[in-house]
Design a protein around this motif. Structure first.
Motif, PDB file in Angstrom:
ATOM      1  N   ALA A  45       4.066   5.687  -5.481  1.00 55.10           N
ATOM      2  CA  ALA A  45       4.148   5.692  -6.943  1.00 55.10           C
ATOM      3  C   ALA A  45       3.066   6.582  -7.543  1.00 55.10           C
ATOM      4  CB  ALA A  45       4.023   4.268  -7.476  1.00 55.10           C
ATOM      5  N   ASP A  46       1.857   6.537  -6.966  1.00 55.83           N
ATOM      6  CA  ASP A  46       0.765   7.391  -7.450  1.00 55.83           C
ATOM      7  C   ASP A  46       1.104   8.871  -7.261  1.00 55.83           C
ATOM      8  OD1 ASP A  46      -0.675   5.159  -8.138  1.00 55.83           O
ATOM      9  OD2 ASP A  46      -1.913   5.164  -6.328  1.00 55.83           O
ATOM     10  N   ALA A  47       1.672   9.198  -6.101  1.00 59.20           N
ATOM     11  CA  ALA A  47       2.044  10.586  -5.822  1.00 59.20           C
ATOM     12  C   ALA A  47       3.119  11.076  -6.792  1.00 59.20           C
ATOM     13  CB  ALA A  47       2.525  10.720  -4.381  1.00 59.20           C
ATOM     14  N   LEU A  48       4.072  10.200  -7.105  1.00 61.90           N
ATOM     15  CA  LEU A  48       5.153  10.573  -8.024  1.00 61.90           C
ATOM     16  C   LEU A  48       4.610  10.793  -9.432  1.00 61.90           C
ATOM     17  CD1 LEU A  48       8.165  11.016  -8.456  1.00 61.90           C
ATOM     18  CD2 LEU A  48       8.411   8.550  -8.843  1.00 61.90           C
ATOM     19  N   ARG A  49       3.690   9.918  -9.868  1.00 59.16           N
ATOM     20  CA  ARG A  49       3.097  10.090 -11.189  1.00 59.16           C
ATOM     21  C   ARG A  49       2.311  11.395 -11.281  1.00 59.16           C
ATOM     22  NH1 ARG A  49       2.761   4.365 -11.333  1.00 59.16           N
ATOM     23  NH2 ARG A  49       0.860   4.394 -10.062  1.00 59.16           N
ATOM     24  N   SER A  50       1.569  11.704 -10.209  1.00 56.16           N
ATOM     25  CA  SER A  50       0.790  12.947 -10.210  1.00 56.16           C
ATOM     26  C   SER A  50       1.699  14.161 -10.272  1.00 56.16           C
ATOM     27  CB  SER A  50      -0.071  13.004  -8.930  1.00 56.16           C
ATOM     28  OG  SER A  50      -1.010  11.950  -8.895  1.00 56.16           O
ATOM     29  N   ALA A  51       2.834  14.094  -9.548  1.00 55.18           N
ATOM     30  CA  ALA A  51       3.754  15.213  -9.556  1.00 55.18           C
ATOM     31  C   ALA A  51       4.373  15.428 -10.939  1.00 55.18           C
ATOM     32  CB  ALA A  51       4.864  14.971  -8.514  1.00 55.18           C
ATOM     33  N   GLU A 103       0.826  -1.212   0.000  1.00 58.59           N
ATOM     34  CA  GLU A 103       0.000   0.000   0.000  1.00 58.59           C
ATOM     35  C   GLU A 103       0.856   1.256   0.000  1.00 58.59           C
ATOM     36  OE1 GLU A 103      -2.571  -0.281   3.342  1.00 58.59           O
ATOM     37  OE2 GLU A 103      -3.631  -2.063   2.611  1.00 58.59           O
ATOM     38  N   GLU A 104       1.910   1.258   0.820  1.00 65.19           N
ATOM     39  CA  GLU A 104       2.795   2.430   0.875  1.00 65.19           C
ATOM     40  C   GLU A 104       3.528   2.621  -0.452  1.00 65.19           C
ATOM     41  OE1 GLU A 104       3.201   4.683   3.159  1.00 65.19           O
ATOM     42  OE2 GLU A 104       1.966   3.817   4.757  1.00 65.19           O
ATOM     43  N   LEU A 105       3.993   1.523  -1.051  1.00 72.13           N
ATOM     44  CA  LEU A 105       4.697   1.624  -2.326  1.00 72.13           C
ATOM     45  C   LEU A 105       3.781   2.166  -3.427  1.00 72.13           C
ATOM     46  CD1 LEU A 105       6.669  -1.747  -2.207  1.00 72.13           C
ATOM     47  CD2 LEU A 105       7.714   0.518  -2.328  1.00 72.13           C
ATOM     48  N   ARG A 106       2.554   1.658  -3.476  1.00 74.82           N
ATOM     49  CA  ARG A 106       1.616   2.114  -4.511  1.00 74.82           C
ATOM     50  C   ARG A 106       1.219   3.567  -4.285  1.00 74.82           C
ATOM     51  NH1 ARG A 106      -3.025  -2.285  -5.402  1.00 74.82           N
ATOM     52  NH2 ARG A 106      -3.546  -0.737  -6.990  1.00 74.82           N
ATOM     53  N   SER A 107       1.033   3.946  -3.015  1.00 70.06           N
ATOM     54  CA  SER A 107       0.691   5.334  -2.715  1.00 70.06           C
ATOM     55  C   SER A 107       1.812   6.274  -3.150  1.00 70.06           C
ATOM     56  CB  SER A 107       0.420   5.479  -1.218  1.00 70.06           C
ATOM     57  OG  SER A 107       0.178   6.826  -0.876  1.00 70.06           O
TER      58      SER A 107
END
Length: 319
Positions: free
Chosen positions: A308-314, A302-306
């Motif tokens: 990765a999602d934040a990095l993609r959004s940035a 969950e932490e890894l996916r969260s």
């Protein structure tokens, strides 16, 4: 040859049989197996005969100087190794919980996620469960996936290297891995506005071992440029060794940008000006298929996916 039934197997199979089969497959020697198990050689012979009688087939070839597994014996030995690793993990978890801990999570990772993605995820998990012990092992995708298959790791952050991995494991993509060519800051190529591609092959290179995705991408880049892969090479997956060699000798390496960015910013390394992009396929979270990860593995996922999602959004947001 009679078929082996599940109930029949449960009624007679013991962990001692698994230890015997695993040890004998590894040593291929009856005397050494007896010493490791701290029993007599006749006892080893008796246990092996019992196992073969119950299974209905020979597990090992009786050769003058060794006992190599039969084809079916290799399959049984692989199961024995997996079952014993699973049992060791279970005992370790129970003992850790008894001592007041929150369990043990064994994670394998290639090097790229260790720069940002994995440390951030570890911090997030430890904030919620400070007594959870995480054991982190770095290595190549191939070695880590072999360990995952044999239940020596709970999950792996890597990429597939063999087609059969797609049948054995589930994959959740996390992020691409941009690559770059780097040298030490004192290298004659450092700072060149236009990289003379024809000269690259004449310099000594630090490369990943054959069979790794990084090595395959390097060989493809040379092939696309119509050049021969360098002959003067040092093969290693050690980042520390690579960085030291780059800073002390006129060598070139292809590495993940995230791994070398701090050294580039500090002036210890120089990124070469390439006219084409270098990117590896996404690395991701890899788990055993048809097996639900434990709660601690789920928490890290969950932490890894969260992250990765934040990095993609940035990356996608306008600056």
């Amino acid at each position: 040859m009679a078929e082996v039934g599940f109930n029949q197997l449960c009624n007679w199979l013991r962990f001692r049989h698994l230890v015997l089969i695993d040890t004998l497959a590894r040593t291929q020697n009856m005397h050494t197996t007896a010493l490791e198990m701290n029993i007599s050689q006749p006892a080893v012979s008796k246990m092996l005969r019992e196992a073969e009688k119950q299974l209905g087939f020979a597990l090992f070839h009786r050769l003058p100087r060794s006992m190599s597994p039969t084809d079916l014996g290799s399959h049984v030995a692989r199961y024995a190794q997996i079952a014993l690793n699973d049992a060791r993990h279970f005992i370790g978890q129970v003992n850790h919980l008894q001592q007041g801990g929150h369990g043990l999570l064994k994670v394998g990772t290639i090097f790229a996620p260790t720069s940002v993605a994995l440390p951030a995820a570890i911090v997030g998990v430890k904030q919620r469960w400070p007594l959870l012990t995480l054991e982190i092992l770095e290595g190549t995708s191939a070695n880590l996936l072999s360990m995952l298959e044999h239940k020596e790791l709970d999950l792996v952050i890597a990429r597939f290297t063999l087609d059969r991995h797609r049948q054995l494991f589930d994959f959740q993509a996390l992020a691409p891995e941009p690559l770059c060519l780097v040298t030490g800051s004192q290298h004659p190529l450092a700072g060149a506005r236009h990289l003379p591609l024809a000269e690259l092959g004449s310099w000594p290179w630090i490369v990943y071992p054959t069979g790794t995705p990084m090595r395959a991408r390097l060989e493809r880049a040379f092939a696309e440029a119509g050049m021969q892969t360098p002959d003067n090479t040092v093969e290693t997956i050690s980042l520390q060794t690579t960085l030291q060699l780059l800073q002390t000798s006129p060598m070139v390496a292809m590495l993940a940008e995230s791994m070398v960015e701090p050294d580039i910013q500090a002036g210890r390394l120089t990124r070469l000006a390439l006219p084409f992009p270098l990117v590896l396929a996404d690395y991701g979270i890899i788990t055993r298929r048809n097996e639900t990860p434990g709660w601690s593995a789920q928490a890290l996922i969950e932490e890894l996916r969260s992250g990765a999602d934040a990095l993609r959004s940035a990356r996608q947001s306008p600056r």
